[in-house]
Design an enzyme around this catalytic site. Structure first.
Site, mmCIF file in Angstrom:
data_model
loop_
_atom_site.group_PDB
_atom_site.id
_atom_site.type_symbol
_atom_site.label_atom_id
_atom_site.label_comp_id
_atom_site.label_asym_id
_atom_site.label_seq_id
_atom_site.Cartn_x
_atom_site.Cartn_y
_atom_site.Cartn_z
ATOM 1 N N ILE A 29 -4.269 1.934 4.047
ATOM 2 C CA ILE A 29 -3.689 3.253 4.282
ATOM 3 C C ILE A 29 -2.842 3.668 3.092
ATOM 4 O O ILE A 29 -1.915 2.958 2.692
ATOM 5 C CB ILE A 29 -2.843 3.234 5.581
ATOM 6 C CG1 ILE A 29 -3.768 2.941 6.772
ATOM 7 C CG2 ILE A 29 -2.101 4.558 5.760
ATOM 8 C CD1 ILE A 29 -3.122 2.990 8.134
ATOM 9 N N GLY A 39 1.633 2.675 0.136
ATOM 10 C CA GLY A 39 0.437 2.336 0.910
ATOM 11 C C GLY A 39 0.608 0.967 1.539
ATOM 12 O O GLY A 39 1.598 0.284 1.305
ATOM 13 N N LYS A 40 -0.338 0.574 2.336
ATOM 14 C CA LYS A 40 -0.311 -0.762 2.934
ATOM 15 C C LYS A 40 -1.697 -1.094 3.438
ATOM 16 O O LYS A 40 -2.488 -0.190 3.749
ATOM 17 C CB LYS A 40 0.656 -0.796 4.118
ATOM 18 C CG LYS A 40 1.190 -2.180 4.430
ATOM 19 C CD LYS A 40 2.369 -2.480 3.538
ATOM 20 C CE LYS A 40 3.048 -3.774 3.868
ATOM 21 N NZ LYS A 40 4.339 -3.873 3.168
ATOM 22 N N GLY A 41 -1.983 -2.384 3.536
ATOM 23 C CA GLY A 41 -3.265 -2.802 4.088
ATOM 24 C C GLY A 41 -3.056 -3.973 5.025
ATOM 25 O O GLY A 41 -1.986 -4.589 5.025
ATOM 26 N N ASP A 82 1.569 -9.439 0.892
ATOM 27 C CA ASP A 82 2.546 -9.168 1.946
ATOM 28 C C ASP A 82 2.515 -10.404 2.863
ATOM 29 O O ASP A 82 2.142 -11.493 2.400
ATOM 30 C CB ASP A 82 2.201 -7.862 2.684
ATOM 31 C CG ASP A 82 3.366 -7.334 3.510
ATOM 32 O OD1 ASP A 82 4.348 -6.878 2.931
ATOM 33 O OD2 ASP A 82 3.296 -7.397 4.751
#
Ligand code: GLU
Length: 418
Positions: A58, A103-105, A144
């Site tokens: 995202i 963003g992040k996944g 992360d």
């Protein structure tokens, strides 16, 4: 009812938008991610069978630069959680004034049940699934929860295979051999250290202030070592195996050795305390460096520290935050206290793009400079607007994103007029 992380992130953004009197179109942009993809990730198990798990990437905002943020492997990962974390990343990169968005996944999987080979198959498959959405100028993943240099190297390599050309700047947190930056592994801790020392100084805490750290993973363990070297007393630490306490200060190197040997800090042998007691033990500085939601209102009532530095993402629930504020505890929010990692990620990306390799000392100097400047900015906004640091951080970050959006809108208007 406790709000979930995404709702919390939106509530924070809304409060900042009210304070800044932002236009509705900006609020709408900040509320939803610019782009969100949900993918199915097939991988080959060690038994030769195919398995499929859900994954996400995202990009919340690219207003200030390519989206940036980590990739989490955890059984509880959901699209909503990733969207919330992506939103927080936009604020985080803006607070530190990096030329990046947020963003992040994530992949909904329990990596502890996977072999190294299965993890590689999964990570490469995930990379192929999201390859069209990431890139050095678009969206740049990083580590992360439960991901590290190995995963980032696989992402870089698989992306190069898919696109046909190596592009190390597509992902950060890589090993040095694959184009990583010196100091990335200790960056979250080093950034938090700068924030803790400067904030402790502002609050007039003693030079040998007592620190309790929840979480003895990458951030917590390095931070304990750094702060002990600075002369602070690390009086309590914990990990998923338990918590230990010594009011005179723990021997941090010995605790780390015990954890390396046995898997948990409790093997060190100091007085064992309950896992929650690490948060309520008598100390001056409390650093939650584990997962989100660790401190709720009930625990916040019992926090004895004068300073809380959020090295994890979202460790205080909004209710806990209100209690801490009421009780006069200073909370340096996650968007700054945990920003060391993404800051050195930014340096890694810049080194890759420029074909450079900075020395460890250079990275440390730039990190310290960035974090100190951001903390000064935060106190300034907090004082001038009479807001707690968390609200001030949101105003600072959202204000910078809004300025970038306004500039973009101006460019569009000009183009249409000409
Ligand atoms: N996962 C880290 C964070 O939450 C680092 C992100 C990055 O380096 O891009 O800030």
């Amino acid at each position: 009812m406790t709000l979930d992380l995404h709702q919390q992130a939106l509530a924070t953004i809304d409060a900042a938008a009210d304070e800044l009197r932002l236009d509705d179109w900006m609020r709408a942009l900040l509320h939803r991610p610019e782009r969100a993809i949900a993918v199915q990730v097939p991988y080959v198990g060690d038994d030769g069978e195919m398995r499929v798990v859900p994954g996400y990437r995202i990009a919340h905002s690219t207003a200030r630069g390519p989206a940036k943020g980590g990739t989490r492997f955890h059984p509880d990962v959901t699209a909503e959680e990733v969207a919330g974390l992506a939103t927080l990343m936009s604020v985080k990169t803006a607070v530190v004034d990096l030329p990046l968005g947020g963003g992040k996944g994530g992949i909904t999987v329990d990596p502890k049940r996977l072999s190294e080979r299965e993890l590689e198959s999964l990570t490469r498959s995930y990379t192929r699934a999201i390859a069209g959405s990431i890139g050095p100028d678009v969206d740049v993943p990083a580590p992360d929860v439960n991901t590290d240099t190995r995963h980032m190297d696989w992402i870089a390599d698989e992306y190069a295979r898919v696109t046909g050309a190596p592009a190390p700047a597509v992902v950060t947190g890589k090993s040095l051999a694959a184009g990583g930056s010196l100091g990335r592994d200790t960056a979250t801790a080093a950034g938090c250290r700068t924030v803790v020392l400067a904030s402790a100084h502002r609050l007039g805490l003693p030079a040998d202030a007592r620190v309790a750290i929840q979480g003895f993973g990458n951030a917590g363990a390095h931070l304990a070592r750094l702060l002990a070297a600075d002369g602070l007393r690390v009086v309590a630490v914990s990990d998923s195996g338990g918590a230990i306490h010594d009011p005179d200060g723990l021997d941090v190197a010995a605790v780390a050795a015990a954890k390396a040997r046995s898997g948990s800090v409790v093997a060190h042998g100091a007085t064992e305390i309950g896992p929650e007691e690490v948060l309520t033990v008598d100390c001056d500085v409390l650093v939650p460096a584990a997962l989100e939601g660790a401190i709720d209102a009930r625990l916040a009532e019992r926090v004895r520290a004068r300073l809380v530095a959020e090295a994890a993402n979202g460790p205080c629930t909004p209710e806990a935050d209100a209690v801490l504020q009421e009780r006069g505890v200073t909370v340096v929010p996650d968007v700054l206290a945990s920003a060391g990692g993404v800051t050195v990620s930014c340096f890694e990306w810049q080194q890759n793009l420029g074909g450079e390799q900075w020395s460890a000392a250079e990275v440390a100097r730039r990190l310290d400079e960035r974090m100190s400047a951001a903390l000064d900015d935060l106190w300034r906004v907090s004082e001038s607007r009479r807001l707690p640091l968390r609200a001030a951080a949101a105003v600072l970050g959202v204000g910078r994103i809004a300025a970038a959006l306004a500039e973009r809108a101006g460019v569009v208007e000009e183009a249409l007029a000409s």
